[in-house]
Design a protein around this motif. Structure first.
Motif, short mmCIF file in Angstrom:
data_model
loop_
_atom_site.label_atom_id
_atom_site.label_comp_id
_atom_site.label_asym_id
_atom_site.label_seq_id
_atom_site.Cartn_x
_atom_site.Cartn_y
_atom_site.Cartn_z
N ASN A 75 -28.44 -25.45 54.61
CA ASN A 75 -27.33 -24.55 54.88
C ASN A 75 -26.17 -24.99 54.01
N LEU A 76 -25.86 -24.19 52.99
CA LEU A 76 -24.78 -24.50 52.07
C LEU A 76 -23.50 -23.89 52.63
N ILE A 77 -22.57 -24.74 53.02
CA ILE A 77 -21.41 -24.31 53.77
C ILE A 77 -20.13 -24.33 52.95
N GLY A 78 -20.04 -25.23 51.99
CA GLY A 78 -18.83 -25.37 51.19
C GLY A 78 -19.17 -25.81 49.79
N ASN A 79 -18.15 -26.07 48.98
CA ASN A 79 -18.36 -26.51 47.61
C ASN A 79 -17.05 -27.08 47.09
N ALA A 80 -17.08 -27.59 45.86
CA ALA A 80 -15.89 -28.17 45.26
C ALA A 80 -15.99 -28.12 43.74
N LYS A 81 -14.86 -28.30 43.08
CA LYS A 81 -14.79 -28.32 41.62
C LYS A 81 -14.56 -29.72 41.07
N SER A 82 -14.19 -30.65 41.94
CA SER A 82 -13.90 -32.01 41.50
C SER A 82 -14.05 -32.97 42.67
N GLY A 83 -13.92 -34.24 42.39
CA GLY A 83 -13.99 -35.27 43.42
C GLY A 83 -15.38 -35.85 43.57
N ASN A 84 -15.74 -36.19 44.79
CA ASN A 84 -17.03 -36.78 45.10
C ASN A 84 -17.62 -36.11 46.33
N PHE A 85 -18.94 -36.06 46.37
CA PHE A 85 -19.65 -35.65 47.57
C PHE A 85 -20.28 -36.90 48.17
N PHE A 86 -20.39 -36.90 49.49
CA PHE A 86 -21.01 -38.00 50.22
C PHE A 86 -22.14 -37.44 51.07
N ALA A 87 -23.25 -38.14 51.11
CA ALA A 87 -24.39 -37.72 51.93
C ALA A 87 -24.74 -38.83 52.91
N THR A 88 -25.02 -38.43 54.14
CA THR A 88 -25.47 -39.37 55.16
C THR A 88 -26.77 -38.83 55.74
N SER A 89 -27.83 -39.62 55.63
CA SER A 89 -29.15 -39.25 56.12
C SER A 89 -29.54 -40.10 57.32
N THR A 90 -30.06 -39.43 58.36
CA THR A 90 -30.56 -40.11 59.55
C THR A 90 -31.88 -39.47 59.97
N TYR A 91 -32.68 -40.21 60.72
CA TYR A 91 -33.96 -39.69 61.20
C TYR A 91 -33.77 -38.69 62.33
N VAL A 92 -34.54 -37.62 62.28
CA VAL A 92 -34.76 -36.75 63.43
C VAL A 92 -36.03 -37.22 64.10
N LYS A 93 -37.05 -37.49 63.27
CA LYS A 93 -38.34 -38.03 63.75
C LYS A 93 -38.91 -38.92 62.66
#
Length: 124
Positions: A75-93
């Motif tokens: 689900n792509l909710i937002g976006n940006a033209k500059s800066g940094n993106f951060f991702a956090t991954s956790t287990y569902v199963k």
């Protein structure tokens, strides 16, 4: 026409239950509108999830047990033209054969960019 781009990310933290990484918003991942290409965002979420599943092992070409993505729901909710993106991954199963990982991608202001769930099968 010839298109070319570069995607890079940095691993910020890693535990048995969570991985956090950073991807700079750079020219090589921008689309013609000047915002990050959807594919780059999904790639970033998928590779962060893969690091979680690899559990500190060093990935190598052709290795057994690589967590191959078999389903991606993004689900792509937002976006940006500059800066940094951060991702956090956790287990569902966390399974022996198939695992499910939830990854949230945010910008520097913690606005949600993408909410991604991936299913992975361990290659034999």
């Amino acid at each position: 026409m010839d298109y070319q781009g570069t995607i890079r990310f940095t691993l910020l933290s890693q535990s048995n239950d969570e991985v956090t990484s950073k991807m700079p918003v750079e020219k090589g991942i921008l689309n013609p509108f000047g915002i990050v290409n959807a594919g780059a965002i999904i790639w970033f979420a998928d590779v962060t999830a893969s690091v979680l599943l690899l559990e500190n092992s060093n990935p190598q070409e052709g290795m057994k047990g690589f967590p191959l993505a078999i389903n991606i729901n993004a689900n792509l909710i937002g976006n940006a033209k500059s800066g940094n993106f951060f991702a956090t991954s956790t287990y569902v199963k966390k399974g022996r054969t198939v695992s499910v990982v939830h990854t949230v991608v945010t910008d520097e202001k913690q606005n949600i960019i993408a909410d991604v769930t991936t299913n992975h099968v361990l290659t034999q």
